[in-house]
Structures are given as structure tokens and as C-alpha cells.
Design a protein around this motif. Structure first.
Motif, PDB file in Angstrom:
ATOM      1  N   ASN A 184       0.855  -1.321  -0.043  1.00 38.28           N
ATOM      2  CA  ASN A 184      -0.010   0.059  -0.059  1.00 38.28           C
ATOM      3  C   ASN A 184       1.039   1.155   0.123  1.00 38.28           C
ATOM      4  O   ASN A 184       0.444   2.242  -0.653  1.00 38.28           O
ATOM      5  N   GLU A 185       1.861   1.381   0.722  1.00 41.22           N
ATOM      6  CA  GLU A 185       2.779   2.437   0.874  1.00 41.22           C
ATOM      7  C   GLU A 185       3.460   2.786  -0.622  1.00 41.22           C
ATOM      8  O   GLU A 185       3.604   3.889  -1.009  1.00 41.22           O
ATOM      9  N   ARG A 186       3.832   1.852  -1.227  1.00 44.82           N
ATOM     10  CA  ARG A 186       4.649   1.762  -2.376  1.00 44.82           C
ATOM     11  C   ARG A 186       3.543   2.287  -3.620  1.00 44.82           C
ATOM     12  O   ARG A 186       3.819   3.056  -4.457  1.00 44.82           O
ATOM     13  N   PHE A 187       2.280   1.714  -3.355  1.00 41.90           N
ATOM     14  CA  PHE A 187       1.145   1.934  -4.394  1.00 41.90           C
ATOM     15  C   PHE A 187       0.915   3.597  -4.332  1.00 41.90           C
ATOM     16  O   PHE A 187       0.858   4.365  -5.218  1.00 41.90           O
ATOM     17  N   ILE A 188       0.924   4.040  -2.904  1.00 37.76           N
ATOM     18  CA  ILE A 188       0.444   5.492  -2.849  1.00 37.76           C
ATOM     19  C   ILE A 188       1.435   6.415  -3.028  1.00 37.76           C
ATOM     20  O   ILE A 188       1.534   7.382  -3.878  1.00 37.76           O
ATOM     21  N   LEU A 189       2.724   6.227  -2.749  1.00 38.88           N
ATOM     22  CA  LEU A 189       4.246   6.762  -3.393  1.00 38.88           C
ATOM     23  C   LEU A 189       3.942   6.913  -4.878  1.00 38.88           C
ATOM     24  O   LEU A 189       4.618   7.723  -5.608  1.00 38.88           O
ATOM     25  N   SER A 190       3.879   5.736  -5.579  1.00 31.79           N
ATOM     26  CA  SER A 190       3.953   5.741  -7.070  1.00 31.79           C
ATOM     27  C   SER A 190       2.992   6.532  -7.706  1.00 31.79           C
ATOM     28  O   SER A 190       3.096   6.621  -8.908  1.00 31.79           O
TER      29      SER A 190
END
Length: 1031
Positions: A184-190
Motif C-alpha cells: 500500500n505504501e509503495r502504491f500511494i508513493l507511485s
């Protein structure tokens, strides 16, 4: 109703997407995001100009709308007809629902929307979203469309970092509960890297995460005056140049892109050769027009006069697009339905009236027929075979479909399914090897080969010409779509090309294993992303199936860990190290006794812990799940370095690490940081919050000496059984304990579980004999022998022997006794075996005795030594029940030689049985005594004297015994001593002496006693009766 001015950049972003034929994505945060769907759809409708865009609305269970929604829709439609509707007063969301074509779809049913195209896609219930669902739904949106992701209200986007997703319940096991939502963290940052993505709240305020849209400028729509792009111009010229060439000229007009047109020409080239030696493989991502090109190619084959054309796919429903373009091709060739061809639809209700046959009778009888992938035996008269979606068909079935005819294949190599790798990894590589002789050869080389004496069969067997076609231009949306680039980067879908290693080829002994920190790997730093893409490219290149869901499991599952094998690292180097091998390990076991008993008694098992549950169920062992182990989920070696020992080296170091042979050099209390700190609450709101990758992260790579190892009892692995992989895992010291009887649907391989004990001393054979792994192995071996005639009958004898042979557990051969032998064979059976060993009868006479013979041999109950080829022969005939002719192909030996070896086997067994019977008879015979002649110890005279004395003594004893039994009273001398002395003193008269007998009374008394004893005589009885009568 208060009106609010909407930021113009939203409208500009949508219009730019429509103008460039690119998709646009909005992430709406807030509980009222559903109400803003209407406005965004209105903007899209105005920009598109054509009909209102259709909508795909995906959700988990509940839409959140009123249960009387249909009733309100009828009321609204009634108002519209009567003209009483007021836009200002009525709910715009209800108007949107009533006037728009919306397809509602559960997340669980999204496989049903494949192949459809929508103008807008709405995704709600973010916690139920998985990477597979994300890619599957987004790829249905056409160019210029809008994707909406609805999130609930939150104070900070960082709340998504800790959100519990539904898929996390599958990642938790009893001993590993803490899930970290790294994906989820990587999804939001991407989202900040996607140019066509905008993150807004439910009041249309743009959040700082979408700062890249500040400088958004409108793009002028293309007009007719702008002219064609170079690709379009080339396609136009190609179509014009082929107008006079029929039937290709009419069919090429149906192509949408230059790639598709060139692919069709490659198919036409193979069709026009009519050598039936070509194989054309077409691979592409989704939405590139593969099925359309294949359908046009089949219409071309009909135009060229091919009579027997077969097409196959997992299901006839998958061929809807293919048959659609076959008929478009027929239209281009001016074929008319019913006059020139007829359709035959399936009567099977499961196939939904799909087309299964086309009969063409314009010039001569021609047929396009659908067959199931398993019906390869029906291809005897085939001239052309087309395989659509080959990656979804088990690899062995695809291989069986290849033959001495023209073969067209198409398959998806990247996309949400992650399929297609088995086709490119295994099958296409084999086809390249087969076509290496003539694949790139010119016609002159082929002619020279024919002149050299090569037959057609040799050429077709080893020289099939392979053509590879790759489609890159998208048809559903324009090339360079930012949403496609973002999705491929987020889910690592484009990691199909492995970067070359330039640092050389170090010795495996010089390479070290490093632990990869997942918090840093998925932190979305630039270096971490490059390293992640490198790891995933190795996964994709080495394994037949990789799906985006695997990426989420790798990032979030608490029991999974990653290790990489690196060559010698240069301390002064600035770039990322080059990865030689990747290991993914999953911790399993440590299940409580209560959980085991509850699950096994109900026949259920929890998610995860694959090996503990499978082994405990197979062997009914309730103690095994309590052990802790590590399962090697994947081991991927760089394609250029496979077979060089790097995978074996990685496993050796991993085993040493978990056995505690790599000491932990860090002092107590100085363990390096392995976990990121928890998210801190900030007082700023959504509109001021700025997100960026975390700082102060732990090192990406850790030496094994810098990290404390977990306490484990065993290492395990579960994989699809092949001869090469079995050899690799056996070489690494693993022992098979389970082999699944049903085949894997994708690869057609049987799943095999192998285990290896940790902290074992191989020199202590006693401990190995008593270990639980040895007990599992013996039980598995016995069951495998019985199943060889069933599900494992198609195994080659070499594969079966490799499974049965385990050097780590040596079993001494024993010899059966007579009772055991007679329980398997009668004496007449043994007589038949003996006759065959003497070449007196045919081998068919003893075929019924081979199964028990083979069982006895492979269970080590017969002390006979056979060669490897003899063991393979005995196993193939006795346990797999194969014919000698089939074994001749498997073993590549003539039948006569196999029969000679078979006779030797029977002869050895008969000799062993005869020895057993002879030993048994020997034990039943009387034991022989040996007589030893020794010189006598005395002379003959002494021996005779002693013997005479013994005889005399015996006779005396006998006489005395007789005398004792006789009555000698009658011989008693009468008279006393005094009477005799007086008589002797006196003068005898006439030489006589008279003596008075004193025994007279005694004599009388003795006579009375005798009479009393003998009872009254007959005369006395009469006298007694007479006296009694008188009285």
C-alpha cells in the motif's frame, strides 16, 4: 444547493487524455466521493463528444445505494418522459444511474469482463482490491477513458500504510501474525510518478501528492491537417502496395496497426510456402490484436486452398474474437454466408452457443474445426493448426499438438495473469533448438541439405522453421499511455528482459548470500526500485507463472524472506551489485497441538503452512506440524548463469546459516535495524500533507553474519517434478516425501515435496536410520511403487528410478524366506519362471508374475544385484505395466536386446529363489552324525571276563527273583532239632527214621484259610441248602 467552482485542471486532464487517446486516473478520498462520479462522467462525456461512455463499477459486496434503486430509476424515467424533471431539485446521482449504461461487477466476478471495453471504470472498497484485480479492471478501459479509485475519508494518506487488506488474512499463519502493508505504501508513493493521475478529495481539491499537475497545459486535439504519424503513413503505404495482390490485399485493410499488418504478412508467408514445416509463434501483451491477426491469417489460409484447418483454445468461448475476424476476412474475400460457408454452433450449454465449426464449400470442401487441446490424436489429416492463448493450455498438451503440419500459436506474455512464461521459457526454447539447423537457413542451404541425402522426415524432425512475431503497438489505447507505464512499473509487469551481467563469472565458492530487507526494498526509493525490478526479472525469466499477487505476497507476508547471491563486492563500487541468484524462503510450522487436532478431525486446514499440513495429512502424523521449517518458495538463477553451480551454492550457504555455522558477529544489543519505525501522526491535513519515501531506512543488504538466524528443524521445497529439477534437489541433499497424483493445470507436472534435516551428522548412520525423515521416505517409497501403474505410469523409467534411489538412506537387501515366497508364488509359478529362464517358453507366460517380482526387488526383499538398465526394464514392465515396445522407445534400445536383458533378470531371480528353497529343505532333514573310531582301553580277555561276570550276576538276580515268588513250604523239613537228634541217636529200623511232625496244626490251619479264601465248594452249597429246607 451551493455551487462551487471546480479546478480547471481536472477538465484539462480529461480532455488531454481524450485528445491523446490516453487513459486518465483519479484517486478520490472521502466518503462523498461517490457523488463526484457524476461530475467526472459529465466532463468525460463532453470531451468525448460521441455517445455517453459506458461505466464498469466494481465492488466487493455492497454498493451502498438504496435498496429501492430500481424503483427510483423507474420513477425518474417516468419523470423524464413526462417532462417534469428538475435538475436543480432532483438528486444528480440518481439521474446518472438512470441515464448511464453501468455494468456492476463483484470483484470475484471480474474474469467475466475480459475482452470488453468501457469508457469509465470505478473501483470502490479499496481494502478488497488486489494487484490482480487492479490490473484486470484497468485494462478494460479504452484510450481517453477515466479510472476512478474511491477511498473512504481519512486524516492522512499515511493511514493507508497501516490499512488491513482482506488478502492479509491469507498471509497470516499461527506463528506469523504481524503483516506490514508495504505494498500500500509503495502504491500511494507511485501515484506521484503517473503523469495522468490526480489525487483529489471529495470536494475536488487537488492534494500535494499530485504536484506534477501544477504545470498542466491543454493539448490541442489532432485535426485532419496534422497528417498521419510515420507509423500510420507506413501502414497506409503498405495497404496501398498490396491492393492488387489478392487475397492479401483485401485482408490487410482489416489491420489497425503496422505491427498487426506485418504479423499477418508473416502468417501469409508461412501459408504460401505450403511446405508444412513452419511454426509461427506470436506473443504480445493484452490489447494488441493477437486473436484478430490469427483470425485473418486463418481466412487467408482458406483463400489459399487449405482444406483441413483446426483451431484450439482452453474453451470455445475464448475464440469469439478469433471467429469474428475470420468472418471479417471472409467478407473481405467476398464470401457470403449460406452460399459459400455455414456455421455450426455448440449444443453444449456450458459453451454458450459458441461457434465450433465452419464449413466452406465455395470451390471445394474446406473446414475450420475447433478441437479440445487434449484431442491431438484427431489431427491426422490436418494441414494447419492454430493454438490461441497457448499459455493457458498445459505445456504437455501444447507439445502434443505440434506435428508435421503448419502451426500458428499466439499467447499473452505479460498482463494481469502473469501467464505465458511457460510457453516462452520451455516450449519456444525447444522450438529454437529444433529449428537451429534450418531456422535461419536460406533456401540454398535447404537445397544443399536435400542434395546431401537428408530425407524430408529428417528435415521436418530437426529443421522446423520457427518464425517469432511480437506485437507492441496497442489498439485499445495509444502507445505511450502513462497509466500503462505506471501499472507496469508498479506491478513489475514489464520485467521480461533480464539485464546482462558485465562483471564476469565468479567462482561459486567466492559468492556470498545476503539477506534483503523488505522494508527498504519496497520503500520506493530509486535504487530500491531498480533492485526490485532486477529481482523480479529473474523471477519472470526462471518461473513459468508470475502474477502481480505474488508481488504483494512477497512484500506483505510476514513469513516470507528474500536472499540474494552476489559475487565478490567491490567496496569502492557505486552502483547496485549484480544479482546471480535469488532465494525466497517462507517459514512454516510451529502449529499448536490443539490446532492440529481440530483441523485434522474436521478435514480442514488453515491458509499457509503448505508442507506441515500436507505431510501431516499424508502420513497422519500429528507431531510434524509442531516442528519449525523453511520452505524454499522460489530459487531463480540468472538465465546466462544457469547450470554453473550458483543455485547449489546459495542453498549450501542457506543451510549453513540456519544450522548456526555462520556466527553472528554483532555484539549483543547491537543488532542492525531490520524494521522501519511506525508511522507518526502529523497535525497537518490532507491538503498540506506531502508524502515522500522514508528516510533513515535500514540497509538494503545484510551479511548473514550480521543477522541472527531463526531456529529451524528442516528445509523443504515444493515444485513441479521434472528430471532436471529432481536431479538438482537430490544433489542438494533433499529427500522426496510426497508426490501429488493429479497434474498441475498449467504445466501438466506433478507437485513434489522434498525435505532435508538440519543439524544432521551424515557420518552417524544410526541416527539417520532412526530419524523421522527416514520413516517418511520408506513409507513414501512403498506407496510410490504401488502407484506407478496408475497416475505415474507415464513417467519415464529413468525418472521413476531417480525418485526411488536415495543415497542418504541406504537400505540393506534382505532375502525372503520360504513362507514369504510361497505367499507370493505357488510351486507352479516358480516352475514357469524356471522354464522361462531355460528359454523353454515365451515371456508372455510369466507376465502375471512380474508385479510381485518387481515389488519384492524394489522393497529390498531379494538379494540380487541388477544393472541400471535391468532395473529400468523390471520397473517398466512389472510396476508401470508397459509393453516391451514402449520401453524400447523410452530406453532407446532394440526389443531383442531388452528381451535378452529380461531373460538374465529372470535367471538371477530364479537362482535366488532356488537357494531359498534349498536352504529351507536342509533345515527339515535329520542331522547327520559323524562316527569317530578310537582304540580300546583294555584287553579282550578282561573285557570277556567282565562281560561274563555281568551275565552271571544278571542270571543270579533273575533266579532269586523266581524263587521269591514260589511257595516253598511244601519242601520244608519236618520235625524239630531235638526230634532229629533223638532219632539219629537211636537205631534205625530197616534204614528208616521216623520223626514226629509239629507242623500238622499249621498245615490244617493253612488249609482252612485257603478254604475260607476260596469260599464254599459246590457240594457244601448244596448241603447248606438242604439243611435250610429242613428247618
Amino acid at each position: 444547493m451551493v455551487r462551487k467552482k471546480i479546478d480547471n485542471r481536472l477538465r484539462v486532464l480529461i480532455e488531454n487524455g481524450v485528445a491523446q487517446k490516453h487513459r486518465t486516473m483519479f484517486v478520490v478520498i472521502g466518503d462523498h466521493g461517490r457523488d463526484q462520479v457524476v461530475i467526472l462522467h459529465h466532463m468525460l462525456s463532453k470531451a468525448v463528444v460521441k455517445t455517453r461512455p459506458s461505466v464498469l463499477w466494481c465492488y466487493k459486496k455492497e454498493l451502498g445505494f438504496s435498496s429501492h434503486r430500481k424503483k427510483r430509476m423507474k420513477q425518474l424515467q417516468k419523470k423524464i418522459k413526462m417532462g417534469k424533471i428538475d435538475v436543480k431539485e432532483d438528486d444528480p446521482f440518481e439521474l446518472f444511474i438512470s441515464a448511464t449504461d453501468i455494468r456492476y461487477c463483484y470483484y470475484a466476478d471480474t474474469h467475466k469482463i475480459l475482452g470488453n471495453t468501457y469508457g469509465m471504470c470505478i473501483l470502490q472498497d479499496f481494502e478488497a482490491l488486489t494487484p490482480n484485480l487492479l490490473a484486470r479492471s484497468i485494462e478494460t478501459v479504452e484510450g481517453g477513458g477515466v479510472i476512478l479509485i474511491l477511498l473512504r475519508s481519512m486524516k492522512s494518506l499515511k493511514q493507508l500504510y497501516t490499512m488491513t487488506m482482506e488478502v492479509h488474512t491469507r498471509f497470516r499463519t499461527e506463528s506469523h501474525q504481524d503483516v506490514v502493508a508495504r505494498f500500500n505504501e509503495r502504491f500511494i508513493l507511485s501515484l506521484s510518478t503517473c503523469k495522468n493521475c490526480m489525487v483529489i478529495d471529495d470536494q475536488f481539491n487537488i492534494l500535494p501528492l499530485s504536484s506534477h499537475v501544477h504545470s498542466l497545459t491543454p493539448v490541442a486535439p489532432r485535426s485532419a491537417e496534422d497528417g498521419l504519424t510515420p507509423m500510420e503513413q507506413e501502414l497506409k503505404e503498405l495497404k496501398e502496395s498490396l491492393q492488387d495482390t489478392q487475397p492479401v490485399g483485401g485482408l490487410i485493410n482489416c489491420c489497425k496497426t503496422l505491427d498487426q499488418a506485418k504479423a499477418l504478412l508473416k502468417f501469409v508467408e508461412a501459408i504460401s510456402e505450403k511446405t508444412l514445416r513452419s511454426t509461427v509463434v506470436m506473443t504480445a501483451a493484452r490489447g494488441r490484436g493477437k486473436s484478430a491477426a490469427l483470425g485473418l491469417a486463418m481466412a487467408t489460409a482458406v483463400g489459399f486452398g487449405y482444406s483441413n484447418i483446426f483451431v484450439t483454445a482452453p474453451s470455445p468461448e475464448n475464440l469469439k474474437t478469433l471467429f469474428e475476424f475470420i468472418f471479417k476476412g471472409f467478407d473481405a474475400l467476398e464470401y457470403q454466408e449460406h452460399l459459400d460457408y455455414d456455421l455450426v454452433q455448440s449444443t453444449n450449454p456450458e459453451f454458450n452457443k459458441a461457434i465450433v465449426r465452419v464449413n466452406i464449400f465455395r470451390e471445394h470442401r474446406q473446414t475450420i474445426q475447433y478441437i479440445h487441446p487434449s484431442d491431438a490424436h484427431k489431427l491426422g489429416q490436418a494441414e494447419l493448426v492454430c493454438i490461441d492463448e497457448a499459455a493457458a493450455i498445459p505445456l504437455p498438451l501444447v507439445k502434443s499438438l505440434l506435428g508435421p503440419y503448419l502451426v500458428f500459436m499466439s499467447s499473452t506474455i505479460s498482463g494481469y495473469e502473469g501467464t505465458g512464461r511457460s510457453l516462452s521459457l520451455k516450449l519456444v526454447q525447444q522450438l529454437r533448438a529444433q529449428s537451429s539447423t534450418f531456422g535461419t537457413a536460406s533456401s540454398e542451404v535447404a537445397k544443399a541439405a536435400k542434395m546431401g541425402g537428408n530425407t524430408d522426415s529428417t528435415i521436418s524432425a530437426t529443421g522446423r522453421v520457427l518464425h517469432e512475431v511480437i506485437l507492441t503497438d496497442s489498439i485499445r489505447y495509444a502507445n505511450g499511455d502513462p497509466v500503462e507505464s505506471w501499472l507496469n512499473s508498479l506491478l513489475c509487469l514489464d520485467a521480461t528482459s533480464v539485464p546482462r551481467i558485465t562483471s564476469g563469472c565468479p567462482l561459486p565458492e567466492h559468492c556470498d548470500l545476503y539477506y534483503v530487507n523488505r522494508d527498504t526494498l519496497f520503500s520506493y526509493h530509486k535504487a530500491s526500485e531498480a533492485f526490485l525490478q532486477r529481482i523480479m526479472s529473474l523471477y519472470v525469466a526462471s518461473h513459468y507463472k508470475n502474477s502481480p499477487n505474488d508481488l504483494q505476497m512477497l512484500s506483505d507476508a510476514p513469513a516470507h524472506h528474500i536472499f540474494v547471491l552476489l559475487g565478490p563486492v567491490d567496496p569502492s563500487g557505486q552502483g547496485l551489485p549484480e544479482v546471480l541468484c535469488v532465494l525466497q524462503v517462507c517459514f512454516e510450522g510451529e502449529i499448536s497441538k490443539q490446532t492440529i487436532m481440530n483441523s485434522l478431525s474436521r478435514g480442514q486446514r488453515a491458509a499457509g503452512d503448505l508442507i506441515p499440513w500436507t505431510v501431516s495429512q499424508q502420513f497422519q502424523d500429528n507431531d510434524f506440524p509442531g516442528l519449525s521449517g523453511a520452505r524454499v518458495v522460489r530459487i531463480a538463477t540468472h538465465p546466462d548463469y544457469q547450470g554453473m553451480g550458483y543455485g547449489t551454492r546459495a542453498l549450501q550457504v542457506l543451510q549453513q546459516y540456519y544450522e548456526g555455522k555462520i556466527p553472528n558477529l554483532s555484539e549483543e544489543g547491537e543488532e542492525p535495524q531490520e524494521h522501519i519505525a511506525t508511522v507518526s501522526d502529523q497535525e497537518v491535513g490532507l491538503l498540506q500533507e506531502k508524502l515522500a519515501p522514508r528516510k533513515n531506512l535500514p540497509p538494503l543488504l545484510l551479511k548473514l553474519s550480521e543477522r541472527r538466524a531463526e531456529n529451524l528443524d528442516y528445509l523443504g521445497v515444493s515444485y513441479g517434478l521434472t528430471a532436471g529439477l529432481l536431479r538438482f534437489w537430490k544433489k542438494s541433499g533433499f529427500t522426496p516425501v510426497y508426490l501429488r497424483q493429479t497434474q498441475n493445470e498449467l504445466t501438466g507436472e506433478h507437485t513434489c515435496i522434498m525435505l532435508k534435516l538440519l543439524n544432521e551428522d551424515s557420518s552417524e548412520e544410526v541416527n539417520m536410520e532412526e530419524s523421522w525423515l527416514n520413516a517418511f521416505w520408506k513409507d513414501f517409497r512403498r506407496r510410490f511403487l504401488s502407484l506407478l501403474s496408475y497416475q505415474f505410469r507415464n513417467f519415464t523409467p529413468s525418472m521413476s528410478l531417480s525418485i526411488l534411489q536415495q543415497k542418504r538412506f541406504k537400505t540393506k537387501r534382505k532375502t525372503v524366506n520360504r513362507s514369504e515366497l510361497e505367499s507370493f508364488f505357488t510351486r507352479y509359478d516358480l516352475k514357469r519362471l524356471e522354464l522361462y529362464s531355460q528359454n523353454m517358453v515365451d515371456y508372455h507366460l510369466i507376465m502375471d508374475l512380474l508385479p510381485p517380482l518387481s515389488q519384492l526387488y524394489f522393497l529390498y526383499k531379494i538379494d540380487v544385484q541388477l544393472s541400471a538398465i535391468q532395473e529400468a526394464l523390471l520397473l517398466g514392465i512389472g510396476l508401470q505395466h508397459k509393453m516391451i515396445e514402449d520401453l524400447s522407445k523410452d530406453l532407446d534400445l532394440p526389443v531383442s536386446q531388452l528381451l535378452g536383458l529380461f531373460t538374465r533378470i529372470i535367471r538371477k531371480l530364479v537362482q535366488t529363489f532356488n537357494r531359498v528353497l534349498e536352504r529351507s529343505v536342509e533345515t527339515e532333514l535329520v542331522e547327520r552324525r559323524e562316527i569317530i573310531m578310537e582304540p580300546v582301553g583294555q584287553a579282550m580277555d578282561q573285557e570277556l571276563t567282565e562281560a561274563a561276570k555281568e551275565v552271571t550276576d544278571k542270571m543270579k538276580k533273575k533266579d532269586l527273583a523266581v524263587l521269591k515268588d514260589m511257595d516253598l513250604t511244601q519242601y520244608t523239613i519236618k520235625g524239630s532239632e531235638e526230634a532229629w537228634s533223638k532219632a539219629l541217636k537211636g537205631t534205625p529200623k530197616q534204614g528208616l527214621i521216623s520223626v514226629k511232625s509239629h507242623n500238622l496244626e499249621t498245615k490244617r490251619k493253612s488249609q482252612t484259610d485257603v478254604l475260607e479264601d476260596s469260599g464254599p465248594t459246590k457240594k457244601q452249597r448244596k448241603k447248606f441248602k438242604h439243611k435250610a429246607g429242613r428247618k
